[in-house]
Motif scaffolding. Structure first.
Motif, PDB file in Angstrom:
ATOM      1  N   VAL A 169      14.329  50.742  62.206  1.00 23.06           N
ATOM      2  CA  VAL A 169      15.496  51.563  61.922  1.00 23.06           C
ATOM      3  C   VAL A 169      15.198  52.434  60.694  1.00 23.06           C
ATOM      4  CG1 VAL A 169      17.920  51.510  61.177  1.00 23.06           C
ATOM      5  CG2 VAL A 169      17.078  49.859  62.885  1.00 23.06           C
ATOM      6  N   GLU A 170      15.616  53.695  60.741  1.00 19.30           N
ATOM      7  CA  GLU A 170      15.440  54.569  59.584  1.00 19.30           C
ATOM      8  C   GLU A 170      16.525  54.278  58.554  1.00 19.30           C
ATOM      9  OE1 GLU A 170      15.181  59.314  58.335  1.00 19.30           O
ATOM     10  OE2 GLU A 170      15.352  58.746  60.460  1.00 19.30           O
ATOM     11  N   VAL A 171      16.120  53.982  57.341  1.00 19.37           N
ATOM     12  CA  VAL A 171      17.058  53.661  56.276  1.00 19.37           C
ATOM     13  C   VAL A 171      17.172  54.847  55.320  1.00 19.37           C
ATOM     14  CG1 VAL A 171      17.550  52.120  54.339  1.00 19.37           C
ATOM     15  CG2 VAL A 171      16.551  51.194  56.456  1.00 19.37           C
ATOM     16  N   ARG A 172      18.400  55.275  55.059  1.00 17.07           N
ATOM     17  CA  ARG A 172      18.637  56.396  54.152  1.00 17.07           C
ATOM     18  C   ARG A 172      19.667  56.006  53.090  1.00 17.07           C
ATOM     19  NH1 ARG A 172      19.519  61.472  58.391  1.00 17.07           N
ATOM     20  NH2 ARG A 172      17.540  61.268  59.545  1.00 17.07           N
ATOM     21  N   HIS A 173      19.493  56.555  51.897  1.00 13.54           N
ATOM     22  CA  HIS A 173      20.422  56.294  50.802  1.00 13.54           C
ATOM     23  C   HIS A 173      21.709  57.074  51.012  1.00 13.54           C
ATOM     24  CE1 HIS A 173      21.592  56.769  46.322  1.00 13.54           C
ATOM     25  NE2 HIS A 173      22.043  55.616  46.773  1.00 13.54           N
ATOM     26  N   ALA A 174      22.839  56.369  50.998  1.00 16.67           N
ATOM     27  CA  ALA A 174      24.144  57.024  51.158  1.00 16.67           C
ATOM     28  C   ALA A 174      25.180  56.214  50.408  1.00 16.67           C
ATOM     29  CB  ALA A 174      24.516  57.125  52.637  1.00 16.67           C
ATOM     30  N   ASP A 175      25.632  56.733  49.293  1.00 16.43           N
ATOM     31  CA  ASP A 175      26.606  56.044  48.456  1.00 16.43           C
ATOM     32  C   ASP A 175      27.928  56.796  48.535  1.00 16.43           C
ATOM     33  OD1 ASP A 175      28.174  55.034  46.330  1.00 16.43           O
ATOM     34  OD2 ASP A 175      26.378  54.517  45.173  1.00 16.43           O
ATOM     35  N   TYR A 176      28.983  56.130  49.000  1.00 19.21           N
ATOM     36  CA  TYR A 176      30.292  56.772  49.141  1.00 19.21           C
ATOM     37  C   TYR A 176      30.771  57.380  47.829  1.00 19.21           C
ATOM     38  CZ  TYR A 176      30.981  54.201  53.616  1.00 19.21           C
ATOM     39  OH  TYR A 176      30.872  53.698  54.885  1.00 19.21           O
ATOM     40  N   THR A 177      30.337  56.815  46.705  1.00 16.63           N
ATOM     41  CA  THR A 177      30.792  57.305  45.400  1.00 16.63           C
ATOM     42  C   THR A 177      29.886  58.394  44.836  1.00 16.63           C
ATOM     43  OG1 THR A 177      29.569  55.652  44.105  1.00 16.63           O
ATOM     44  CG2 THR A 177      31.752  55.022  44.906  1.00 16.63           C
ATOM     45  N   GLN A 178      28.809  58.731  45.561  1.00 11.89           N
ATOM     46  CA  GLN A 178      27.888  59.780  45.134  1.00 11.89           C
ATOM     47  C   GLN A 178      27.741  60.796  46.266  1.00 11.89           C
ATOM     48  OE1 GLN A 178      24.174  58.170  43.610  1.00 11.89           O
ATOM     49  NE2 GLN A 178      25.208  56.396  42.730  1.00 11.89           N
ATOM     50  N   PRO A 179      28.670  61.746  46.354  1.00 11.89           N
ATOM     51  CA  PRO A 179      28.682  62.699  47.465  1.00 11.89           C
ATOM     52  C   PRO A 179      27.358  63.422  47.683  1.00 11.89           C
ATOM     53  CG  PRO A 179      30.715  62.856  46.227  1.00 11.89           C
ATOM     54  CD  PRO A 179      29.818  61.946  45.447  1.00 11.89           C
ATOM     55  N   ASP A 180      26.586  63.621  46.619  1.00  9.74           N
ATOM     56  CA  ASP A 180      25.318  64.340  46.761  1.00  9.74           C
ATOM     57  C   ASP A 180      24.319  63.596  47.648  1.00  9.74           C
ATOM     58  OD1 ASP A 180      26.317  66.293  45.132  1.00  9.74           O
ATOM     59  OD2 ASP A 180      25.240  65.649  43.326  1.00  9.74           O
ATOM     60  N   THR A 181      24.518  62.291  47.810  1.00  8.17           N
ATOM     61  CA  THR A 181      23.586  61.517  48.646  1.00  8.17           C
ATOM     62  C   THR A 181      23.935  61.599  50.128  1.00  8.17           C
ATOM     63  OG1 THR A 181      24.875  59.430  48.585  1.00  8.17           O
ATOM     64  CG2 THR A 181      23.343  59.848  46.763  1.00  8.17           C
ATOM     65  N   LEU A 182      25.124  62.070  50.447  1.00  8.92           N
ATOM     66  CA  LEU A 182      25.630  61.898  51.803  1.00  8.92           C
ATOM     67  C   LEU A 182      25.148  62.943  52.809  1.00  8.92           C
ATOM     68  CD1 LEU A 182      29.284  60.885  50.839  1.00  8.92           C
ATOM     69  CD2 LEU A 182      27.413  59.380  51.562  1.00  8.92           C
ATOM     70  N   LYS A 218      36.829  60.532  52.146  1.00  9.49           N
ATOM     71  CA  LYS A 218      36.872  61.998  52.175  1.00  9.49           C
ATOM     72  C   LYS A 218      35.474  62.571  51.929  1.00  9.49           C
ATOM     73  CE  LYS A 218      39.171  65.951  49.931  1.00  9.49           C
ATOM     74  NZ  LYS A 218      37.943  66.633  49.478  1.00  9.49           N
ATOM     75  N   ALA A 219      34.737  61.981  50.990  1.00 13.59           N
ATOM     76  CA  ALA A 219      33.381  62.456  50.703  1.00 13.59           C
ATOM     77  C   ALA A 219      32.481  62.308  51.921  1.00 13.59           C
ATOM     78  CB  ALA A 219      32.802  61.696  49.514  1.00 13.59           C
ATOM     79  N   VAL A 220      32.622  61.192  52.626  1.00 17.49           N
ATOM     80  CA  VAL A 220      31.810  60.969  53.828  1.00 17.49           C
ATOM     81  C   VAL A 220      32.179  61.967  54.917  1.00 17.49           C
ATOM     82  CG1 VAL A 220      31.262  59.335  55.678  1.00 17.49           C
ATOM     83  CG2 VAL A 220      31.472  58.522  53.318  1.00 17.49           C
ATOM     84  N   ILE A 221      33.469  62.179  55.118  1.00 15.21           N
ATOM     85  CA  ILE A 221      33.931  63.100  56.156  1.00 15.21           C
ATOM     86  C   ILE A 221      33.462  64.528  55.870  1.00 15.21           C
ATOM     87  CG2 ILE A 221      35.987  64.102  57.240  1.00 15.21           C
ATOM     88  CD1 ILE A 221      37.352  61.313  56.470  1.00 15.21           C
ATOM     89  N   ASP A 222      33.578  64.942  54.619  1.00 15.90           N
ATOM     90  CA  ASP A 222      33.125  66.282  54.237  1.00 15.90           C
ATOM     91  C   ASP A 222      31.627  66.447  54.505  1.00 15.90           C
ATOM     92  OD1 ASP A 222      35.670  66.942  53.424  1.00 15.90           O
ATOM     93  OD2 ASP A 222      35.276  66.597  51.284  1.00 15.90           O
ATOM     94  N   ALA A 223      30.858  65.417  54.158  1.00 10.32           N
ATOM     95  CA  ALA A 223      29.409  65.484  54.367  1.00 10.32           C
ATOM     96  C   ALA A 223      29.068  65.475  55.855  1.00 10.32           C
ATOM     97  CB  ALA A 223      28.732  64.304  53.672  1.00 10.32           C
ATOM     98  N   ALA A 224      29.813  64.710  56.630  1.00 13.69           N
ATOM     99  CA  ALA A 224      29.580  64.667  58.071  1.00 13.69           C
ATOM    100  C   ALA A 224      29.837  66.030  58.708  1.00 13.69           C
ATOM    101  CB  ALA A 224      30.481  63.610  58.710  1.00 13.69           C
TER     102      ALA A 224
END
Length: 282
Positions: free
Chosen positions: A46-59, A85-91
């Motif tokens: 599985v490909e693992v990527r850094h994604a922190d809900y509290t750090q929008p720049d990672t998303l 909201k940060a996740v949705i915006d990034a998506a």
């Protein structure tokens, strides 16, 4: 590509494992806050990527090339909506074609205070214009079975739910449902009300513990204030104790019961009975 946001959490990890039974590992992205916690998933391909809900720049980078994304709700009650909201915006920025969100059972009519952030998230998803499917999960059986050892020790289950009927299911049940939805076509616009097939009262829960353990266990129904006070006495932070008390009171109003059997229909089997979950804990 299918991505699971929150993939190193208790539910997320199970979703990825369930997906591995349905699609090749190279089609799965595990988006996680702490990459090191997903080494076992990486070992499975599985490909693992850094994604922190509290750090929008990672998303946005985490969701690049992703077709379908599962947003598992944050566990930080009171801070959920801005994180979602940060996740949705990034998506949206990444061009995700289907967003699945783990909401709460009958969010739009739920008496539980927990529903407020879920409704706010559902509304924001709708406003975003991203094609979406809502997985309105009921209560996890683990919310109760985590207290089985204590119930055996003290001879009692404490709560303030009265004779509420609780249609719980295990995280494994909900994870399999999420994985199935992520692999099905034409899911945009659907709303699934997901709950266990067999509901129980806390009196029945206490009796099931007694039957499995051979020890006398009873249910002691308290007022909401007394139950919250008890939780605080055993170390539960005040604000979260209040949420738990409200959830039990909401259950007494029908907030954690559903008999639509949509969960078992999705996973192709009956949901895990609470007695089985109790035996597994013991």
């Amino acid at each position: 590509m299918i991505a699971v946001a929150g993939a190193s959490g208790q539910l997320g990890h199970l979703v990825v494992d369930a997906l591995l039974n349905l699609v090749p590992a190279n089609q799965i992205v595990a988006a996680v806050r702490t990459v090191a916690k997903a080494d076992d998933l990486k070992a499975k391909g599985v490909e693992v990527r850094h994604a922190d809900y509290t750090q929008p720049d990672t998303l946005k980078a985490a969701f690049a090339g992703v077709d379908k994304l599962l947003l598992i709700s944050s566990d930080q009650v009171g801070q959920r909506f801005p994180q979602h909201k940060a996740v949705i915006d990034a998506a949206k920025a990444a061009g995700v074609q289907l967003l699945a969100y783990t909401s709460i059972l009958r969010a739009d009519s739920s008496p539980l205070v927990l529903a407020e952030e879920h409704i706010a998230t559902e509304n924001y998803i709708a406003e975003s214009g991203i094609p979406a499917v809502l997985l309105r999960n009921g209560w996890y059986s683990e919310n109760y079975t985590m207290g089985v050892a204590s119930a055996v020790e003290h001879g009692a289950v404490f709560g303030c739910a009265g004779d509420a009927r609780l249609a719980t299911a295990t995280r494994q049940d909900y994870a399999e449902a999420a994985a199935k939805v992520l692999t099905l076509d034409n899911q945009a616009g659907k709303v699934y009300e997901l709950a266990g097939d067999e509901a129980f009262t806390l009196t029945q829960f206490a009796q099931a513990i007694a039957d499995a353990s051979g020890k006398a266990v009873e249910y002691r129904n308290l007022s909401e204030a007394d139950y919250v006070g008890l939780l605080e006495q055993v170390g539960v932070p005040g604000p979260f104790a209040a949420v738990l008390g409200n959830s039990e009171t909401g259950a007494a109003k029908g907030g954690l019961f559903d008999d639509g059997h949509q969960l078992s229909a999705l996973i192709g089997r009956t949901t895990t009975p609470i007695a089985d979950s109790i035996k597994a804990v013991l």
